[in-house]
Every structure is written in structure tokens, then in C-alpha cells.
Scaffold this active site. Sequence first.
Site, PDB file in Angstrom:
ATOM      1  N   GLU A 172     -34.997  32.966  -3.419  1.00 46.97           N
ATOM      2  CA  GLU A 172     -34.693  32.483  -4.762  1.00 46.97           C
ATOM      3  C   GLU A 172     -35.145  31.043  -4.909  1.00 46.97           C
ATOM      4  OE1 GLU A 172     -30.866  35.044  -6.396  1.00 46.97           O
ATOM      5  OE2 GLU A 172     -30.626  32.915  -5.944  1.00 46.97           O
ATOM      6  N   CYS A 173     -35.941  30.788  -5.925  1.00 47.23           N
ATOM      7  CA  CYS A 173     -36.326  29.444  -6.338  1.00 47.23           C
ATOM      8  C   CYS A 173     -36.998  28.682  -5.193  1.00 47.23           C
ATOM      9  CB  CYS A 173     -35.123  28.692  -6.891  1.00 47.23           C
ATOM     10  SG  CYS A 173     -35.568  27.282  -7.925  1.00 47.23           S
ATOM     11  N   ALA A 174     -36.275  27.810  -4.501  1.00 47.27           N
ATOM     12  CA  ALA A 174     -36.863  27.075  -3.391  1.00 47.27           C
ATOM     13  C   ALA A 174     -37.411  28.025  -2.335  1.00 47.27           C
ATOM     14  CB  ALA A 174     -35.826  26.150  -2.771  1.00 47.27           C
ATOM     15  N   SER A 204     -38.342  35.050  -6.326  1.00 49.01           N
ATOM     16  CA  SER A 204     -38.340  34.713  -7.740  1.00 49.01           C
ATOM     17  C   SER A 204     -37.700  33.352  -7.945  1.00 49.01           C
ATOM     18  CB  SER A 204     -37.552  35.770  -8.523  1.00 49.01           C
ATOM     19  OG  SER A 204     -37.233  35.342  -9.821  1.00 49.01           O
TER      20      SER A 204
END
Length: 823
Positions: A337-339, A433
Amino acid sequence: MVTTPLPRIVVAAPASGHGKTTVATGLMAALAAQGMQVSGHKVGPDYIDPSYHAMATGRPGRNLDPFMVGAQQIVPLLLHGAAAADVAVIEGVMGLFDGRLGTDGESSTAHVAALTSTPVVLVVDISHASRTHAAVVAGLAGFDPAVRIAGVILNKCRTDRHADEVREALRRTGIPVVGVLPRDTGVETPSRHLGLIPAGERTESAATLDRLAEVISAHVDLDAVAAIAATAPPLDGPAWDAAAEVTAPSAAAPMVAMAGGRAFTFRYAEVEELLRAAGCTVVDFDPLTDPALPPGTAGIYLGGGFPEVHAAALAGNPSLVAELRTAIASGVPTVAECAGLAYLCRTLDDTPAVGAVDAAAAMTPRLTLGYRTATAPADSLLGRLGEEVTGHEFHRTRVTPHAGGIGGTDDYGPAWLLPTAPDGFAGPTLHASYLHVHWAGHPQLAQRFADAVHRRAASTRAPAADMMRHHGDAETGPDLLDFAVNVYPGPRPGWLNTALRGALDDADAYPDPTEARAALAARHRRPTQEVLPTAGTAEAFHLVAGLRRWRRPVVVHPQFTEPHNALTDAGHTVTTVLCRPDDGFGLHPAAVPDDADLVVVGNPTNPTGVLHSAAAIRRLLRPGRVVLVDEAFLDAVPGEPETLTGDRSAGLLVARSLTKHWSIPGIRAGYLLGDPSLIADAARRQTPWSVSTPALAAMVACSGAHAGVESRRRATELQQWRAQLTEGLAHLGVRYVAGRAPFVLARVGGGVHATLRDRGIAVRRADTFPGLDDGWIRIAVRAPAATQRLLGELDRLLLKPRGEDHGDHGIRVPGGERAVTSR
């Protein structure tokens, strides 16, 4: 309907920047310093503020966000997070009534306060006005009858006169002032491009919290705050329960490696709880410092954080980068997720990254921030075609291309379809994502990930039952030099043989354990009711497994697998806590879940040989918990240091064996000692006459003064043999685990175990122990002549170039594994 009393407050403000985080965290720390159990919560999707809450309270920081999890889950999640707490402090977000744009304040502080019927303490920065603030407070108090402002804390006050002016103006509202904070308190929380710096990245965080607690205690009426919290009405309904949301698809406990450390600090506490409830073992690893994934990893979770800040250091750990890339390419289920998504790209700000997805991540001037409703464009590891989830974006990096299936990334499709564009990369075993999703609102995502992890674990190793039931005696053979079995290789003492033969004269009567029990009790200077002879430690483990319907039994691994098997055979689901090679397989009591009601630990531990301190093991003890210490090899350590045989703590049991030290594996002789109530329960469960007459005779014989002399001689000899073995391994550059047991765990590389067997030497394979792989072997200590033969074979194996004279065994001995562990 179930109702639960819970004193609680919401800390809110008219707008951002008034000092909510400072005051809320300070209140948590100050109340905790008074001895209260404080539960910290944050309105909204924020990860950073809860990191400070966790430090202040000693409990996980929790989020309450109606958009992310659904309004119906807010009270259950509050009750779950605040279980056994004396008070809950809920920090708000933005201004009191500011929520998701385009709605009637959805997910605002006021929304959560109304859903939970929680009184509000309003923090007001009064640095730029005085009486006007009373009008603002009055307006806020009257805006929504479902929200009750019960107190005000004035922040950044210039002078006492300034505070009195505001206090007097507020008097007509009837809302009391419960605190006045001066303008300069010396407490500062630094920020970066996404807001505050997470507590885990600030080495001075603990000192800051101490100072903050002092400031709040000095300037806020804590009794008044507690009184406001006590006015909150009881909450209706049950607490959220991860076990009610997901199920374990198998009895195995496959490992999920969860990224942590300073670069990956963003994740919701409920994610880990859901995975554990789904039968997974969750282990943290630090991508900045850990050279490899935890052994046995069957799933990977890379949460959010600031990898762009640590890009160079992450790239400076090439062994982990390579292992991650290989693991993901080979199908290890991975959620990022993200990072985590940025880290998996080829590059991160032009610095090499993992390269699991064919994209580049880079910082941009623009912050992407906001709630999102996302749709799954296809079936993937987490999503199902057409399924909608709610989430949140919060990043300043951008990935190019930004979604799978574009620009040559045909291996993956997009992870989600957002309102503006596709996002991320997804396939059957990867979901990466930018979207942060709170799995408590979408537990099906946790279930699907856990299902994939269980499948992966089952497909990459032999069935757990087969692996866990492998013992060293299966390694030996008539033509093999035996370094696999941990039985003392010398002859038995004459007095012991005499006792065993004499026991045959009593074979016409049922065994009577009375004399043996008394002898063992005298040896350890304990009353007889605190000792129970058993048919080896195997019976002891099965007796303990059947003592209760254990709610959460824990086995600390790597460890002799018989206690784990006994618990499984008794129908229990075992939680595994792993000691890790990077710190010498040391015991960390804090890693054991708080709700564990049985903990099994070896000392010294088989197969690592590590001798844990008695103090560390005592820290496992707590009311309602039983701790079973397997001391089967402690008599082989001179002086028996760290033994707990003399400790009479409630809930403590110690298992001992005579099998190895006295060379009598055919005589099942062991015993339990400890808490007399537990010993009595075990005795009632014991099969009548389960301990044979020869075993009882051995117990009596091995408890006398003459046995003590011989035991000490053997222990000294075994330690001398161990020193010769470890010195030889060090000379060869072989990593080994420093320990005290009559065996050594060594890191020699894959294939060496089988090749040694082909050359006539049996060592114990170690990949059947949870937490170890086939690069480890366990070597029983032996006399110098045998040891020299083993070292000679290892020398020939390890010094040959790869592939030379290895037949079909494919030996791989990485160069980095030739340094000796000196811990």
C-alpha cells in the site's frame, strides 16, 4: 443487548492547527502516568498521530473512520480498542464539523462524537484573539444537538490576564475551562511533507512525551477531564472481534512478513489482528536493516511510510532487495500500500528499488490526498471483479506508468479503478496500490490474503504434521557417524546399569512412583506434591496440552517440536512466536501476545542451543497464564545456570529429561515440577502406571550424590567438546549460534546436510523446525576424533568452488554466511 461502560472524551478544535494532537497525546500520557489504562483513538485515516498515541498509552493506536469502515463499525471498533481501559481519548480531525467534502460532515469529528455519544473537550488556540473565542465556542456548541461540548482547553495563552478574559467570556456559555496552556511549552512535534514525523522515526519521541505529560499535568485539571469522560453513557452492542470476521483456512500457521522499522510505519492495528485470526503468524521485518526475509515467509505485507526519505538506505540493503524481488516473482502473496507500491518499483527518486513492478516512482510537488471509492477491475489477490471498497490516498510520489497493463507492464492489471484513473498493479499473487484500505471495514480482503498465504505455505513445503514430527533418530544409520542424536555417546555408569537391571526383579508388580517422586523432590529441594514423574518429557508435554482448553497456546520457536505436536493433537491451534537469527535467537517476552494463556519455551533451546536468562523467562509469567519451560538439556550445562527448578512462582512448570544426559533413550524417564495445583491436575490426567519400573529406578539412581558427581563430569566434558567444535567451525568461517547446549546450530548452506550424509556423516536437518530453512544444520557435540572428521569433511565441502564434486546436490554456500556469530 450488551451495554459496556466506557469513560471517554473526544478532543476537538475549531480548525486544524489549534493543538489537538499535542493536547490529546499529552492527556493520554498524563492520565497513563497516573496509573490509568488509557486507550488512544484517532478520527480519520491518519497513521502518524496514532503512533504517538501508542507511545503515550503503551497500547496500539486505533483509528475511527466511518467512511473507511462504515458507521456501524465505529462503536464496535472503539470497544475493541478500549478493552480493559479505564478511559478512552479520541483525537479529532481538522475542525469539529469538517468531514468528507460534499457530504453532511461524514467522517468528521462531530460525526464520530455523535455515533459514540462521547462528550467533546474543545482545544482553542487563543493566541490571536480573546473574547471572540467564546462566540466561536458558543456557535460550535449550538450547531448540532447530537454533539455535546463539555469542556474547553485554552492553548497558546500569552498571559494570565489574557486567559482570564477568555475564561470570563466563556462563563455565559456554561462550558467550563478545564485547562490553560502557555504559549511556549517547549514541546514541538516536527513535520515533513505529509504532516508530522511518525513517532517511530524520532529518537527523542519518548522524551517529548514525558515533557508533554508534565506540561498537561501542570496546566490541565485532569480530575475535571476524567469527570467529563465519566459522563459518557454506556455503549450498546458487542466489541469488534477479528475472529468473527475471518476464519483460518488450515491448522497451519504460515508466516506473513510485515514491513516495519523507520521506513514503513503506516498500518492499521486491525490488519495484523485479522491476519492472526485467519491463522497467520505475523512477524515484523525491517527493510532497512534485515538482510533477508524471515525464514519460512509465505506472505509479505508492505504498508505505508516514507521510503522516499530512506531510499538510499533501502537500496543499501541489496540482499533483502534481491530476496523480495525473487519472492514476489515466485508467487509469494504480497500486498503493498502506497509506500509499499513505491518501494516495489524499479526506482524510487532515481535510486534503485526492488523492481518487482515495471514502473518508476518519484516525488512530485503536488500532494494527492482524499477519500476514494474504488472498484476492482478484475479478480486479483485481494479484489473481485466489480467489487467496491472505500479507502484513502495520501502521497506526494507518483508512479509511472501509474497502473498495470500500461507501458509494458502486461504482467499485471490495475489494482483498482479510482474515479479519476486506474491505480496500481495486481494479479493473482500481488496487489500493489496507492489506496490505503482499512481491512476492518473490508475483512474479505484479509481473508483472501490469508487464504493465499495458507495455500502458498502448503505448496512450498511438506505437510506441517510430517515436518514437525521429524526427529534426529531418523537421520542415523548403521554406517553413519552420528552427529544427529543428542544422546551422550559414552557408556552408562555401572551404578545406573545395576539399578536398571535390578528393576527387572520388580517387574511382577505395577510401577510405584512414590520413591522416585521423593528422590526427585529431594534433588530439587521441593515438596513431593510439586513433582510428577513422567514417561519422558513427551508425556509431560501431552499432559500439559490436555490440562485445559487453552484459548491461545504459544510455542516459542525454533524449539523442539514435540510440545507443539502435543498441543495440536489435543485439538488446539498453536500460535508461533519466532526467535530470530539476527539477534542470536534471543527471547523477547514482549513478542508473546498478551492473551496467551500457555507459553512453551526451551532452555537451552533445541535446536539453537541458546540459554535464555531466567529473568527473561520470568517476564513471561502473569496471572492466568501457564509457562512451561523445557529444560531437557540443562543438566548438560555445568552448574545448570538459569534453571527455574527452584522457582516456585504460580503458573510455572519445568520439564526435565534423563534420556540424553544418561544415555537411556530406551527408558522413557522424565518429570514435571512446579506449581502444585498444576502438578495435581496433570497427575489426575496421567494414565495409571504410565511410567515404567525401570524408568522410576533410573530417576532414583540419577538423583543421588554419586549421580551429581558424574553429571558434572559429563557436563564439563560436553562443554569441552562443544568448544572444540565451535573453534573448528570458526576456523572454517562457518556461522554458528553461540549457546550452551550439547549441540551446535550452524549455517552451512543448502545441500550440505545431504552431502554429508552421502559421505557417511549424519547431522540433524533443521528445516523441520519452524523459523529455520535447509541452510541450517544441528550438530551434536562429540569427542575430538569424531569432531575432526566432521570438520575435515566440511572443510572440503565449503572450500570447493560451486558445482565442483557436488554431484547432484547443488550445494550453495553464500559468501556472506561465512562470518561467525559471536553473540
